[in-house]
Design a protein around this motif. Structure first.
Motif, PDB file in Angstrom:
ATOM      1  N   VAL A 185     -18.470 -44.583-120.852  1.00 19.96           N
ATOM      2  CA  VAL A 185     -19.631 -43.687-120.859  1.00 19.96           C
ATOM      3  C   VAL A 185     -19.772 -42.979-119.518  1.00 19.96           C
ATOM      4  CG1 VAL A 185     -22.150 -43.604-120.989  1.00 19.96           C
ATOM      5  CG2 VAL A 185     -20.868 -44.991-122.619  1.00 19.96           C
ATOM      6  N   THR A 186     -19.630 -43.726-118.423  1.00 17.94           N
ATOM      7  CA  THR A 186     -19.761 -43.127-117.086  1.00 17.94           C
ATOM      8  C   THR A 186     -18.660 -42.108-116.840  1.00 17.94           C
ATOM      9  OG1 THR A 186     -20.659 -45.235-116.297  1.00 17.94           O
ATOM     10  CG2 THR A 186     -19.994 -43.638-114.637  1.00 17.94           C
ATOM     11  N   PHE A 187     -17.447 -42.427-117.261  1.00 16.41           N
ATOM     12  CA  PHE A 187     -16.320 -41.513-117.063  1.00 16.41           C
ATOM     13  C   PHE A 187     -16.526 -40.226-117.856  1.00 16.41           C
ATOM     14  CE2 PHE A 187     -11.975 -40.119-116.644  1.00 16.41           C
ATOM     15  CZ  PHE A 187     -11.550 -40.703-115.455  1.00 16.41           C
ATOM     16  N   VAL A 188     -17.030 -40.353-119.074  1.00 18.83           N
ATOM     17  CA  VAL A 188     -17.298 -39.166-119.896  1.00 18.83           C
ATOM     18  C   VAL A 188     -18.344 -38.283-119.234  1.00 18.83           C
ATOM     19  CG1 VAL A 188     -18.291 -38.365-122.088  1.00 18.83           C
ATOM     20  CG2 VAL A 188     -16.602 -40.185-122.083  1.00 18.83           C
ATOM     21  N   LEU A 189     -19.426 -38.886-118.769  1.00 17.06           N
ATOM     22  CA  LEU A 189     -20.497 -38.114-118.132  1.00 17.06           C
ATOM     23  C   LEU A 189     -19.993 -37.383-116.880  1.00 17.06           C
ATOM     24  CD1 LEU A 189     -23.485 -40.621-118.465  1.00 17.06           C
ATOM     25  CD2 LEU A 189     -23.072 -38.546-119.798  1.00 17.06           C
ATOM     26  N   LEU A 190     -19.194 -38.082-116.079  1.00 18.10           N
ATOM     27  CA  LEU A 190     -18.665 -37.446-114.868  1.00 18.10           C
ATOM     28  C   LEU A 190     -17.648 -36.361-115.219  1.00 18.10           C
ATOM     29  CD1 LEU A 190     -18.219 -40.581-112.572  1.00 18.10           C
ATOM     30  CD2 LEU A 190     -19.949 -38.797-112.389  1.00 18.10           C
ATOM     31  N   TYR A 191     -16.923 -36.561-116.297  1.00 14.63           N
ATOM     32  CA  TYR A 191     -15.948 -35.554-116.731  1.00 14.63           C
ATOM     33  C   TYR A 191     -16.645 -34.275-117.188  1.00 14.63           C
ATOM     34  CZ  TYR A 191     -11.945 -33.567-119.251  1.00 14.63           C
ATOM     35  OH  TYR A 191     -10.937 -32.742-119.696  1.00 14.63           O
ATOM     36  N   GLN A 251     -24.039 -36.802-104.366  1.00 13.98           N
ATOM     37  CA  GLN A 251     -24.262 -35.483-103.788  1.00 13.98           C
ATOM     38  C   GLN A 251     -22.965 -34.694-103.633  1.00 13.98           C
ATOM     39  OE1 GLN A 251     -26.442 -36.847-100.235  1.00 13.98           O
ATOM     40  NE2 GLN A 251     -28.200 -35.671-100.968  1.00 13.98           N
ATOM     41  N   ARG A 252     -21.866 -35.399-103.405  1.00 10.98           N
ATOM     42  CA  ARG A 252     -20.576 -34.735-103.165  1.00 10.98           C
ATOM     43  C   ARG A 252     -19.657 -34.773-104.386  1.00 10.98           C
ATOM     44  NH1 ARG A 252     -19.281 -37.670 -97.330  1.00 10.98           N
ATOM     45  NH2 ARG A 252     -21.079 -36.843 -96.183  1.00 10.98           N
ATOM     46  N   ILE A 253     -20.134 -35.322-105.495  1.00 11.63           N
ATOM     47  CA  ILE A 253     -19.315 -35.474-106.720  1.00 11.63           C
ATOM     48  C   ILE A 253     -18.031 -36.238-106.389  1.00 11.63           C
ATOM     49  CG2 ILE A 253     -18.540 -34.316-108.814  1.00 11.63           C
ATOM     50  CD1 ILE A 253     -21.357 -33.697-108.138  1.00 11.63           C
ATOM     51  N   ASP A 254     -18.163 -37.294-105.616  1.00 14.48           N
ATOM     52  CA  ASP A 254     -17.018 -38.141-105.280  1.00 14.48           C
ATOM     53  C   ASP A 254     -16.863 -39.178-106.398  1.00 14.48           C
ATOM     54  OD1 ASP A 254     -14.997 -39.565-104.059  1.00 14.48           O
ATOM     55  OD2 ASP A 254     -15.867 -39.378-102.057  1.00 14.48           O
ATOM     56  N   ILE A 255     -16.130 -38.802-107.432  1.00 14.40           N
ATOM     57  CA  ILE A 255     -16.072 -39.584-108.677  1.00 14.40           C
ATOM     58  C   ILE A 255     -15.586 -41.019-108.473  1.00 14.40           C
ATOM     59  CG2 ILE A 255     -14.964 -39.720-110.949  1.00 14.40           C
ATOM     60  CD1 ILE A 255     -15.121 -36.679-111.066  1.00 14.40           C
ATOM     61  N   PRO A 256     -14.532 -41.281-107.717  1.00 12.15           N
ATOM     62  CA  PRO A 256     -14.088 -42.681-107.558  1.00 12.15           C
ATOM     63  C   PRO A 256     -15.170 -43.601-106.994  1.00 12.15           C
ATOM     64  CG  PRO A 256     -12.378 -41.183-106.811  1.00 12.15           C
ATOM     65  CD  PRO A 256     -13.591 -40.344-107.063  1.00 12.15           C
ATOM     66  N   ILE A 257     -15.945 -43.121-106.022  1.00 10.24           N
ATOM     67  CA  ILE A 257     -17.007 -43.966-105.463  1.00 10.24           C
ATOM     68  C   ILE A 257     -18.107 -44.179-106.497  1.00 10.24           C
ATOM     69  CG2 ILE A 257     -18.816 -44.109-103.720  1.00 10.24           C
ATOM     70  CD1 ILE A 257     -17.040 -42.746-101.764  1.00 10.24           C
ATOM     71  N   ILE A 258     -18.487 -43.134-107.218  1.00 12.85           N
ATOM     72  CA  ILE A 258     -19.529 -43.269-108.237  1.00 12.85           C
ATOM     73  C   ILE A 258     -19.103 -44.288-109.286  1.00 12.85           C
ATOM     74  CG2 ILE A 258     -20.844 -42.072-110.025  1.00 12.85           C
ATOM     75  CD1 ILE A 258     -20.528 -39.514-108.391  1.00 12.85           C
ATOM     76  N   MET A 259     -17.865 -44.185-109.747  1.00 13.15           N
ATOM     77  CA  MET A 259     -17.361 -45.136-110.738  1.00 13.15           C
ATOM     78  C   MET A 259     -17.322 -46.552-110.167  1.00 13.15           C
ATOM     79  SD  MET A 259     -16.700 -43.770-113.700  1.00 13.15           S
ATOM     80  CE  MET A 259     -15.784 -45.175-114.337  1.00 13.15           C
ATOM     81  N   PHE A 278      -9.895 -49.481-107.349  1.00 15.19           N
ATOM     82  CA  PHE A 278     -11.001 -48.611-107.747  1.00 15.19           C
ATOM     83  C   PHE A 278     -10.726 -47.134-107.434  1.00 15.19           C
ATOM     84  CE2 PHE A 278     -13.005 -52.717-107.563  1.00 15.19           C
ATOM     85  CZ  PHE A 278     -13.972 -52.676-108.550  1.00 15.19           C
ATOM     86  N   GLY A 279      -9.540 -46.862-106.934  1.00 14.36           N
ATOM     87  CA  GLY A 279      -9.215 -45.489-106.592  1.00 14.36           C
ATOM     88  C   GLY A 279      -9.463 -45.197-105.124  1.00 14.36           C
ATOM     89  N   ARG A 280      -9.303 -43.933-104.787  1.00 19.28           N
ATOM     90  CA  ARG A 280      -9.437 -43.486-103.399  1.00 19.28           C
ATOM     91  C   ARG A 280     -10.491 -42.389-103.329  1.00 19.28           C
ATOM     92  NH1 ARG A 280      -5.994 -44.100 -99.081  1.00 19.28           N
ATOM     93  NH2 ARG A 280      -6.121 -42.544 -97.428  1.00 19.28           N
ATOM     94  N   SER A 281     -11.392 -42.493-102.368  1.00 17.05           N
ATOM     95  CA  SER A 281     -12.448 -41.500-102.213  1.00 17.05           C
ATOM     96  C   SER A 281     -11.847 -40.117-101.988  1.00 17.05           C
ATOM     97  CB  SER A 281     -13.349 -41.877-101.039  1.00 17.05           C
ATOM     98  OG  SER A 281     -14.231 -40.819-100.724  1.00 17.05           O
ATOM     99  N   TYR A 282     -12.388 -39.146-102.713  1.00 20.50           N
ATOM    100  CA  TYR A 282     -11.896 -37.784-102.578  1.00 20.50           C
ATOM    101  C   TYR A 282     -12.130 -37.226-101.180  1.00 20.50           C
ATOM    102  CZ  TYR A 282     -11.514 -37.534-107.694  1.00 20.50           C
ATOM    103  OH  TYR A 282     -11.183 -37.731-109.007  1.00 20.50           O
ATOM    104  N   LEU A 283     -13.303 -37.506-100.633  1.00 24.79           N
ATOM    105  CA  LEU A 283     -13.705 -36.876 -99.379  1.00 24.79           C
ATOM    106  C   LEU A 283     -13.474 -37.766 -98.163  1.00 24.79           C
ATOM    107  CD1 LEU A 283     -17.004 -35.192-100.621  1.00 24.79           C
ATOM    108  CD2 LEU A 283     -14.770 -34.142-100.323  1.00 24.79           C
ATOM    109  N   GLN A 284     -13.706 -39.083 -98.316  1.00 24.30           N
ATOM    110  CA  GLN A 284     -13.550 -39.972 -97.167  1.00 24.30           C
ATOM    111  C   GLN A 284     -12.114 -40.444 -96.967  1.00 24.30           C
ATOM    112  OE1 GLN A 284     -16.647 -42.912 -96.465  1.00 24.30           O
ATOM    113  NE2 GLN A 284     -17.922 -42.041 -98.077  1.00 24.30           N
TER     114      GLN A 284
END
Length: 306
Positions: free
Chosen positions: A22-28, A267-275, A77-83
């Protein structure tokens, strides 16, 4: 017991799988382009496309989701897009502060809430009861940032008893814990009052009185252990809420928990951190509910796990 725990763990896996989907769909579906945000406004279309390919954002939804699940199964958990840092490492660095604040807040809400609830139930209909319920109503209704600022002004600025903000010592923990605990204390006191009033009307309480047991033995040996069961279930929910839903309090007191990390990522749409924060918080809620269910039979042996 083991069969029950195994069944609940299986349910936990299914619940976490559903939450991740559900979270992945919403972010997508969010109308924002992380690749464009990473590249900057002045980047060319080719640069944005290259970043999109590097992050796998150009893949179909199901491929992106399967890649995420595969990494999740390996603890990635992936890698932060921005950090440009592993999400697991970012969460690990913030987790101790969040756990400490969660424990402090739960302790405060139980101490305040249960005390007010028991006293209100024993003094039912009196001015003390009415006063405590007014305090509970204020605790439930008042915004957390208002409570936090008031506590800072009185106890940090005026009296100088506690630091204005920061993290690292017991004094830093007190005010944010009380701020969070005051809200929960309002709910707990009302719940404890209603539950204890109902328990005190039961036949076994009258029997205990007829046997000549002291008021203290009746209250602490029979009434409170039965009245506290709804509170145990509420604590399980609070564990997850305090893990990620304390952004305001963390901001007011400068507390470096995962709540602030999640807010910055949103705020930054950093999807890996949100997930990552969502999955950790969901796991905390499920684990808290499981622990609450396991503790309930220990408090009341009449409850059977099935």
């Amino acid at each position: 017991m083991l069969a029950y725990v195994a069944r609940r763990l299986l349910q936990t896996v299914l619940i976490l799988l559903g939450i991740s989907l559900v979270t992945f769909v919403l972010l997508y579906l969010v109308p924002a382009d992380p690749a464009r945000q990473i590249a900057g406004r002045s980047a060319t279309a080719q640069t944005v496309e290259n970043i999109r390919q590097q992050l796998g954002l150009n893949l179909p939804f199901y491929e992106q989701y399967l890649r995420y699940l595969t990494g999740l199964l390996h603890g990635d958990f992936g890698r932060s897009y921005l950090q440009k840092t592993e999400v697991a490492e970012l969460i690990r660095s913030r987790l101790p502060a969040s756990l400490l604040l969660m424990c402090g807040a739960i302790f405060c809400e139980l101490l305040l809430g249960l005390t007010m609830g028991v006293v209100a139930a024993l003094k039912r209909g009196s001015k003390t009861d009415n006063g405590l319920m007014i305090v509970s109503f204020v605790g439930v209704s008042a915004p957390q940032f208002v409570i936090g600022i008031l506590l800072l002004y009185v106890f940090a600025v005026q009296l100088g008893w506690f630091p204005i903000g920061g993290y690292g010592t017991f004094k830093h923990l007190v005010l944010p814990s009380i701020t969070l605990g005051f809200l929960g204390a309002g709910w707990y006191s009302r719940m404890m009052r209603s539950s204890l009033i109902d328990v005190l009307r039961q036949d076994y309480i009258r029997t205990a009185r007829a046997k000549g047991l002291t008021r203290a033995k009746i209250l602490f040996g029979h009434a409170i252990p039965n009245a506290i069961l709804p509170i145990i279930a509420m604590i399980g929910i609070d564990i997850g809420l305090f893990m990620s839903g304390i952004v305001v309090v963390e901001s007011v007191f400068g507390w470096p928990g995962i709540g602030q990390l999640a807010w910055q990522a949103i705020q930054r749409i950093d999807i890996p951190i949100i997930m990552g924060v969502t999955m950790i918080s969901a796991f905390a809620i499920v684990l808290g509910n499981l622990l609450a269910d396991l503790i309930a039979p220990w408090v009341d042996p009449r409850i059977k796990l099935r």
